[in-house]
Structures are given as structure tokens and as C-alpha cells.
Design a protein around this motif. Structure first.
Motif, short mmCIF file in Angstrom:
data_model
loop_
_atom_site.label_atom_id
_atom_site.label_comp_id
_atom_site.label_asym_id
_atom_site.label_seq_id
_atom_site.Cartn_x
_atom_site.Cartn_y
_atom_site.Cartn_z
N ILE A 215 37.51 38.33 44.62
CA ILE A 215 38.77 37.94 43.98
C ILE A 215 39.42 39.13 43.28
CG2 ILE A 215 39.85 36.47 42.22
CD1 ILE A 215 37.82 34.34 42.78
N LEU A 216 40.69 39.32 43.56
CA LEU A 216 41.50 40.28 42.81
C LEU A 216 42.56 39.47 42.07
CD1 LEU A 216 41.83 43.48 42.60
CD2 LEU A 216 43.95 43.04 43.81
N PHE A 217 42.53 39.58 40.74
CA PHE A 217 43.27 38.65 39.89
C PHE A 217 44.19 39.43 38.97
CE2 PHE A 217 43.90 35.76 36.39
CZ PHE A 217 43.60 34.49 36.82
N ILE A 218 45.47 39.10 39.00
CA ILE A 218 46.42 39.80 38.12
C ILE A 218 46.68 38.96 36.89
CG2 ILE A 218 48.83 40.49 37.91
CD1 ILE A 218 48.67 41.85 40.37
N THR A 219 46.70 39.59 35.74
CA THR A 219 46.96 38.84 34.51
C THR A 219 47.55 39.79 33.48
OG1 THR A 219 45.97 37.48 32.79
CG2 THR A 219 44.61 39.25 33.66
N HIS A 220 48.14 39.21 32.43
CA HIS A 220 48.53 40.05 31.30
C HIS A 220 47.82 39.57 30.04
CE1 HIS A 220 51.54 36.76 31.38
NE2 HIS A 220 51.17 36.69 30.13
N ASP A 221 46.82 38.68 30.24
CA ASP A 221 46.13 38.04 29.14
C ASP A 221 44.77 38.73 28.96
OD1 ASP A 221 44.54 36.39 27.59
OD2 ASP A 221 45.41 34.53 28.37
N LEU A 222 44.55 39.39 27.82
CA LEU A 222 43.32 40.15 27.58
C LEU A 222 42.10 39.26 27.66
CD1 LEU A 222 44.30 42.46 24.60
CD2 LEU A 222 44.92 42.62 27.00
N ASP A 223 42.17 38.07 27.04
CA ASP A 223 41.04 37.14 27.04
C ASP A 223 40.68 36.74 28.46
OD1 ASP A 223 40.32 36.72 24.30
OD2 ASP A 223 42.29 35.80 24.03
N GLU A 224 41.72 36.42 29.24
CA GLU A 224 41.51 35.96 30.60
C GLU A 224 40.82 37.05 31.42
OE1 GLU A 224 44.20 33.12 33.11
OE2 GLU A 224 45.04 35.14 33.28
#
Lengths: 299, 464
Positions: A215-224
Motif C-alpha cells: 500500500i502506498l498511502f497519501i495523507t496530510h495527517d501526522l497521526d494517520e
């Protein structure tokens, strides 16, 4: 914000975590990005969105991409999916260069992209149907995917009857039904409320654990990013470049309780340092005039 | 305080705040009732408008060539002048009668002919009061008898009644008439000039605004006219008009939708087709009517062609736009799921735009209706428009209104039905959920749904 003095070094790994990472790096490379550059031509001169990006994702690895807004993380994943073309460089899947979109790279978008005219089951069956697969086995497989995301009761419902979280679960099942080599996720939980998002993250970890899927997952959430990833690819903006690839020292299996563990905090602190540099902008530069009376203090 | 527990009243006027269902339905009813009420008020309340006087009783003016008969309308300002003219004519006549030469040089037979006309001036009043039947308008014996009854006050005209002034004239004339013979004898009719009756009338609206009851009565009459040779019945006319509207529209949709979808999907076709289409749609369809007649000759072909020209170009552009509005992420998702270019068109674009396309076509069907009237005037006039044209030319506006309203109603209800069944056609849209809970549809669909449920249950238990 003054940095807490008692923060652990994020590079400190327990022996188990360290062993996990050395095992991970022995695995075959599924996705390899080599010297990837993307330049958008515009009237005010060319804009370099991505500048010689280099990284590799190993089989069954969970990698998050994080970065400040405008760092080109969405452009990156769209190039990987084949929805946009690179200016130079190469994207290799199992060592073979990719061109254009294909079912070997599943994608889950931030916006809800279920086909509204198809039921949940028909949505999941969309990929196999495009490949010309039909029959009872395909149907029962589709049912299994729906069961895996916990929506068996809704297999004949239409997307507009589902909640946002349910829609994204169907989208995941639909992408997985094609048995892709890698699952690309572009801020898939970004539009969900905090509680649903948290639930979806746990779901995703369970699915990932039980499947042979990278899985390559984009986020802007540090916790996530910290909660989900093996490694976090931190991008910096203008131009988008790899800042650092962080090996998350938080042991697996992950639980919500680890959010306050020293390793977790250390990782988050490091990402925060990278994407919100103290000397550039930030709270210190804002000027707050006092608009209340003396003696009427709340602190 | 008890007041504080009361629920605050919802305001009727609040920016973008939805009204309650009850209020909404009340307003829907009012929205139709209000124009009807205004129409009724203007028709039945004389003080609101009524600029004309509709004659109940007319008279000939000796020196004016325009002849008014009962039922005609004259303006309110002319009416007193008309009455005054007839009065002074009577005064002159009385002077003449008391002079040495009562006939003023005219022959007895010509005076008698003029007197017979005066005799018949009462006819419209007698018919309206049902003293004589419609077909007795030339039955002089019955009319003569009625004069006698009026003069002896044994019977009175009630609605409309006869003014005192005219009653006196009737008595005067009857004296002269009955002096010759108690019953009507054509050859032995009074040969000294009779006084003219003074025009009588009631205020009314102009003929182009008939009252609701007149329109309703005319509507009933219009629909009960049977087909007669080459004059079709109203139902046949409606059928013919529908044929032209739907013929032209379906043809336009059949050709236009595929072209529009292709334009919306491939920029190549968009650039190739749309600029010219965009230009062409500004040329009004009616300007092609003579051309269309030259190409398609008479009958229905040029009419259908006109509706086609009027809708086709809009339809292509609207369809192309709707196709372009399809969510790009849906197309991208389909590509990452392995859809080929052809599959994108057939499996994503086409099913994806159908609900919006359905709404577009509904609106364009409304456009097609507006072209109907012009289309039916092309070449040989036909259908509802031919009826409107003919009746309008005779100023039978009470006959025209039912047809105009009818066209409106057909268009309105077609649209309502199409919008109602949208949810059935597209169960996956918001309308679909609404349709599922719509009381009328629920009732209609109860049996089919029950059958469907039984069937699906059986097949489900069969597989497990």
C-alpha cells in the motif's frame, strides 16, 4: 511551540522493530520510482512539481507519503496510477516500466468514485467485468471482498444509500477485486469525520495484514501516517523533493493506545519539524492585539 | 410563563428556508387558484374593468352605415351617444307622425318592411328569456304575440329585462299594430312608421377576454363536435399535434443524443461539430419553413422537420455539456480498474449521464412544444393550431382559450409524469428514493413489487 526536551530520538528502534525492517528490506521491490520529475508548463514559466524523486516500496510494505500542501504528493500518486505522465524518470512495477492506467495498480480516491448506477456488488464486479471475467466464481469472489469490508448486508444497495465510510470501504473492495500488485490511496479518508476515519484506519490495517498487498498511502495527517506506516516518505514543497524517508519505530500490531507512546510522539515530532520548519512562517510571526480588559484574563 | 413553552412560529418569509410540506402544498394550490381568481374577478366584477357595453337590444340608426346587432360590443363612451341618436330619431318620427304627411313620402310597402325589422328587434331578448325558441327568430306570429303580452303587462321580461323607456315604446307601437289586426298578418301589417327601441346593454369585457364560464362552455362544445369529412374532431386534432411534437422531438433525440455524447466525450468531435452547431442554433427555426416545405412538400413532413430543426441543435449542445459534466474522477477510477477507451464510453459515460440527460430531454420536450404552433402553420394548416387560427379569425375567442389551455395542460402533465417516473427509471438517484416513498407510485407499484419480492426470495432460497 517550544520543543519538549524529553523527546525520544525517532531513529531509536527496539530490537524487534529493527529486525522487522531488515526483513522488510530483503523482500522484493514492488514499486520503484527512479529520478521522477514532473514539470507543468505555464504562462509564467514552467513549474517543477516533482524534482528527481527516488524511492522503492517493498512487497507488503505500508508506505505513507506526507508533505506540506503543494509538495506534489497528489501529482506523484497520479503519475504512479498512470493518470498523468511524468516529464522524465521512470516508474517500475515489479521491474517493468508502467505506461498509462491499469488494473495492476488499484486506486482509491479522496472523492467518492463509486459508480452511482451500480449496486455495491456490481461496483466490486466492475474491474473483473472489464477484463471479461464472468460467472459464479467471479460473483462469489466479489461477495468475499464485500464481506471482508463488512458490507454483505448492503451488496444490493446503491452508493447513494451508503455513508461516506461505507462508500470508501466499497471503493477499497472494488480496487482489491482486481488483485492489484499495489494499492494506491490518495487521502482516502480525508473527507470522513474524525471517528469514522479512525475506524477506517483500523479496518485498513486489518485488511492489509491478511492480504498480500502493498500500500502506498497519501495523507496530510501526522497521526494517520504514523499509525499506518512502516516507512513515511516526507516530501518538501517548491519543488517537490524527497526530504526524508522515516522508518516508524512504533512496533506492530498497532493499536490506538500507541498514540501516546514515546516512539509515536518522536515520529510525529520529526515529521512536524520537517513539514513545518520553525524559521519559515508559523505562529511566531502573527501579531495578536489585546482586545480584552486588564484583569479579565483567562490564563 | 406559558408563552415561553410555545413553539416559535415558523416565519413564512425567510431567506432560503424550506417551507413545511403543508405550506408548500397550500402555496401550490394558491399558485393555480390566484390567476383563476383574478380572471374570474375581472370577468364578473363590472367595476374592475369592463370597458365595453355588450348590446342586448340594438337599433338601426338611419344615417349611420355601421349596423350593430344584439351581442355586439360597443365602447362605453359611444353607447350613450348611440342611445341618444335613436331617441332623437324617435322624436323626429313622432313629429312626423303628427304632421300632415306621416309617411314623409315613403311608400307603404317600404315602411311596412322597416316596421317588420322593428318587430324583430325584440328577438334576442325573447330568446334569452325563453319566450321563444332559438329557431323561432323569424316566427313573426310568435314575436307579434309577445309584443301584445308585453304591452298589456300580462307578462314581463325578467333577465334581461326591458327598460321602462322601451316598455313605453312597446306600448305605443302595440297600439298602432293592434289597431290594424289582433294577430300577425304579413300583408296587413302596420304601415305607419313604428318607433325604434332604444339600445340596451350591459357592461362587459372586450371579446378577447371571455369569462371562465364562457370558456368552459365553449370547451365542452368544442370537444363534442364530431369529425365531419375533412374536419377532424378535437381528439383527432390533439392526436395529430402530439404526432408532430413527438415525431420531431424523438427524431431530434435519436440523432442528436449520440452526436452530443460523442462531442462531450471526445474533444476532437467537440471542436469539429460544436462551433457550427452553436452558430446554427441562432438561426430561428421558423425562417426555414418555406425551405422545409420546398424540400419535404406538404402534409406532416415539413412540420416534423421544423420541430426537428428547432430542437436538434440545442439538443446536441445540451447533451455535449451534460456529458462533459460527468465527474472526471469516475472516468479515472474506471481507468484504474482496467476499462478500455471503448469501455469508458459504453460502461461509464453513457450510464453516468443518463439521469441528467433524462432531465435535459424533459426540458427540450418543452421547447418542442413551443415550436408546435409554428410548425402547424407551415404548409397546410393542421391540428390544434388550425382550429385556433380559424376561430381567432372569427373572433370566437371563447373557442380559442380552451385549446390554448389544453396545450398548456398536455405539456405540463407530460412533464409532471416524466418527472414522477424518473425515480422508477433511475432507482439509484435521489429521485429514486423519493419515488420509492411517493404515495401514488407506492399504490401503483404495490403488486409488481410484491411479485418481485416473492421471485427474489425464491431464487435466494434456491441458491442457498
Amino acid at each position: 511551540m517550544t520543543p519538549p526536551t524529553d523527546i525520544l530520538d525517532y531513529r531509536t528502534q527496539s530490537p524487534e522493530v529493527s529486525a522487522r525492517f531488515s526483513k522488510l528490506k530483503e523482500r522484493p521491490v514492488v514499486l520503484s520510482v527512479k529520478n521522477l520529475t514532473k514539470i507543468f508548463p505555464s504562462q509564467n514559466g514552467d513549474v517543477t512539481a516533482l524534482n528527481s524523486i527516488d524511492f522503492e516500496v517493498y512487497r507488503r510494505e505500508f508506505m505513507c507519503v506526507i508533505g506540506p500542501s503543494g509538495c506534489g504528493k497528489s501529482t506523484l500518486i497520479r503519475i504512479l496510477a498512470g493518470l498523468e505522465s511524468e516529464t522524465s524518470g521512470a516508474v517500475l512495477l515489479d521491474g517493468n516500466p508502467v505506461a498509462g492506467p491499469g488494473p495492476d495498480r488499484g486506486m482509491v480516491f479522496q472523492s467518492y468514485t463509486l459508480f452511482p448506477w451500480l449496486t455495491v456488488k456490481q461496483n466490486v464486479l466492475f474491474g473483473p467485468k472489464m477484463a471479461g471475467q464472468k460467472g459464479a466464481t467471479v460473483e462469489s469472489e466479489a461477495r468475499q471482498w464485500i464481506e471482508m469490508v463488512g458490507l454483505s448486508k448492503f451488496e444490493n444497495s446503491y452508493p447513494h444509500q451508503l455513508s461516506g465510510g461505507m462508500k470508501q470501504r466499497v471503493a477499497i473492495a472494488r480496487a482489491l477485486a482486481n488483485r492489484p500488485r499495489i494499492l494506491l490511496m490518495d487521502e482516502p479518508f480525508g473527507a470522513l469525520d474524525a471517528q469514522t476515519r479512525c475506524q477506517m484506519q483500523s479496518y485498513l490495517l486489518k485488511i492489509w495484514k491478511n492480504l498480500d498487498i502493498t500500500i502506498l498511502f497519501i495523507t496530510h495527517d501526522l497521526d494517520e501516517a504514523t499509525y499506518l506506516s512502516d516507512r513515511i516518505l516526507v516530501l518538501k514543497a517548491n519543488p517537490g523533493e524527497v526530504d526524508e524517508i522515516i522508518e516508524v519505530p512504533v512496533p506492530r500490531p498497532r493499536t490506538v493506545d500507541q498514540f501516546v507512546s514515546p516512539e509515536f510522539i518522536a515520529t510525529k515530532h520529526r515529521i512536524d519539524e520537517l513539514i513545518h520548519p520553525k524559521n519559515k512562517g508559523g505562529d511566531d510571526e502573527l501579531h495578536f492585539p489585546r482586545m480584552t480588559k486588564e484583569g479579565d484574563d483567562v490564563e | 410563563m406559558s408563552g415561553s413553552l410555545k413553539k416559535a412560529r415558523e416565519p413564512w418569509f425567510a431567506v432560503r428556508r424550506e417551507l413545511s410540506p403543508q405550506r408548500s402544498s397550500v402555496l401550490t394550490i394558491v399558485s393555480f387558484a390566484l390567476p383563476l381568481l383574478i380572471w374570474a374577478a375581472v370577468s364578473y366584477l363590472p367595476f374592475l374593468w369592463h370597458p365595453d357595453v355588450q348590446l342586448q337590444l340594438s337599433a338601426n340608426r338611419a344615417d349611420v352605415s355601421t349596423v350593430y346587432v344584439a351581442g355586439d360590443r360597443v365602447s362605453k363612451s359611444y353607447f350613450p351617444e348611440f342611445q341618444e341618436a335613436v331617441r332623437s330619431q324617435n322624436e323626429d318620427l313622432k313629429k312626423q307622425l303628427s304632421s300632415d304627411d306621416p309617411l314623409a313620402g315613403a311608400s307603404e310597402s317600404s315602411v311596412r318592411r322597416a316596421n317588420k325589422k322593428v318587430l324583430r328587434h325584440l328577438v334576442p331578448l325573447l330568446i334569452q328569456n325563453k319566450w321563444i325558441k332559438d329557431d323561432q327568430a323569424t316566427d313573426d306570429e310568435a314575436i307579434y304575440h309577445a309584443w301584445g303580452e308585453l304591452a298589456s303587462s300580462s307578462r314581463r321580461l325578467k333577465s334581461p329585462s326591458l327598460s321602462e323607456e322601451n316598455l313605453a315604446i312597446v306600448e305605443d307601437n302595440w297600439k298602432a299594430m293592434s289597431a290594424i289586426a289582433p294577430n300577425y298578418v304579413s300583408d296587413n301589417f302596420v304601415s305607419t312608421p313604428l318607433l325604434s327601441l332604444i339600445p340596451q346593454g350591459k357592461t362587459s369585457n372586450p371579446d378577447y377576454l371571455p369569462a371562465p364560464d364562457q370558456v368552459l362552455a365553449a370547451g365542452v362544445k368544442v370537444f363534442s363536435i364530431p369529425a365531419d369529412g375533412d374536419r377532424p374532431s378535437m381528439v383527432q386534432r390533439i392526436g395529430h399535434s402530439l404526432q408532430i411534437v413527438f415525431g420531431g422531438f424523438c427524431l431530434a433525440a435519436l440523432v442528436g443524443v449520440p452526436i452530443g455524447v460523442v462531442c462531450g466525450t471526445y474533444p476532437f468531435f467537440s471542436r469539429l461539430v460544436e462551433p457550427f452547431t452553436d452558430f446554427f442554433r441562432y438561426m430561428p427555426a421558423p425562417t426555414f419553413s418555406t425551405l422545409l416545405v420546398a424540400i419535404f412538400l406538404a402534409n406532416d413532413a415539413p412540420k416534423i422537420a421544423l420541430v426537428f430543426v428547432g430542437t436538434f441543435f440545442q439538443l446536441v449542445l445540451v447533451t455535449a455539456n451534460t456529458t462533459r459534466r460527468l465527474d472526471m474522477p469516475l472516468l479515472e477510477a474506471a481507468q484504474t480498474l482496467g476499462a478500455s477507451q471503448r469501455q469508458l464510453l459504453t460502461r461509464v459515460v453513457v450510464p453516468g449521464i443518463l439521469p441528467n440527460l433524462y432531465d435535459d430531454l424533459r426540458i427540450l420536450l418543452g421547447w418542442a412544444w413551443t415550436w408546435l404552433v409554428i410548425a402547424e402553420l407551415v404548409g397546410v394548416k393542421s391540428g390544434l393550431t388550425e382550429f385556433i387560427e380559424t376561430q381567432g379569425r372569427f373572433r370566437n375567442f371563447d373557442m380559442v382559450f380552451p385549446i390554448i389551455i389544453l396545450i398548456g395542460l398536455i405539456g405540463f402533465f407530460t412533464d409532471q409524469i416524466l418527472s414522477l417516473i424518473k425515480g422508477l427509471v433511475f432507482p439509484y438517484t435521489e429521485d429514486g428514493t423519493k419515488a420509492a416513498s411517493h404515495p401514488i407510485l407506492k399504490a401503483v407499484l404495490f403488486i409488481p413489487r410484491l411479485v418481485l419480492r416473492l421471485l427474489t426470495n425464491r431464487s435466494a432460497s434456491g441458491t442457498t
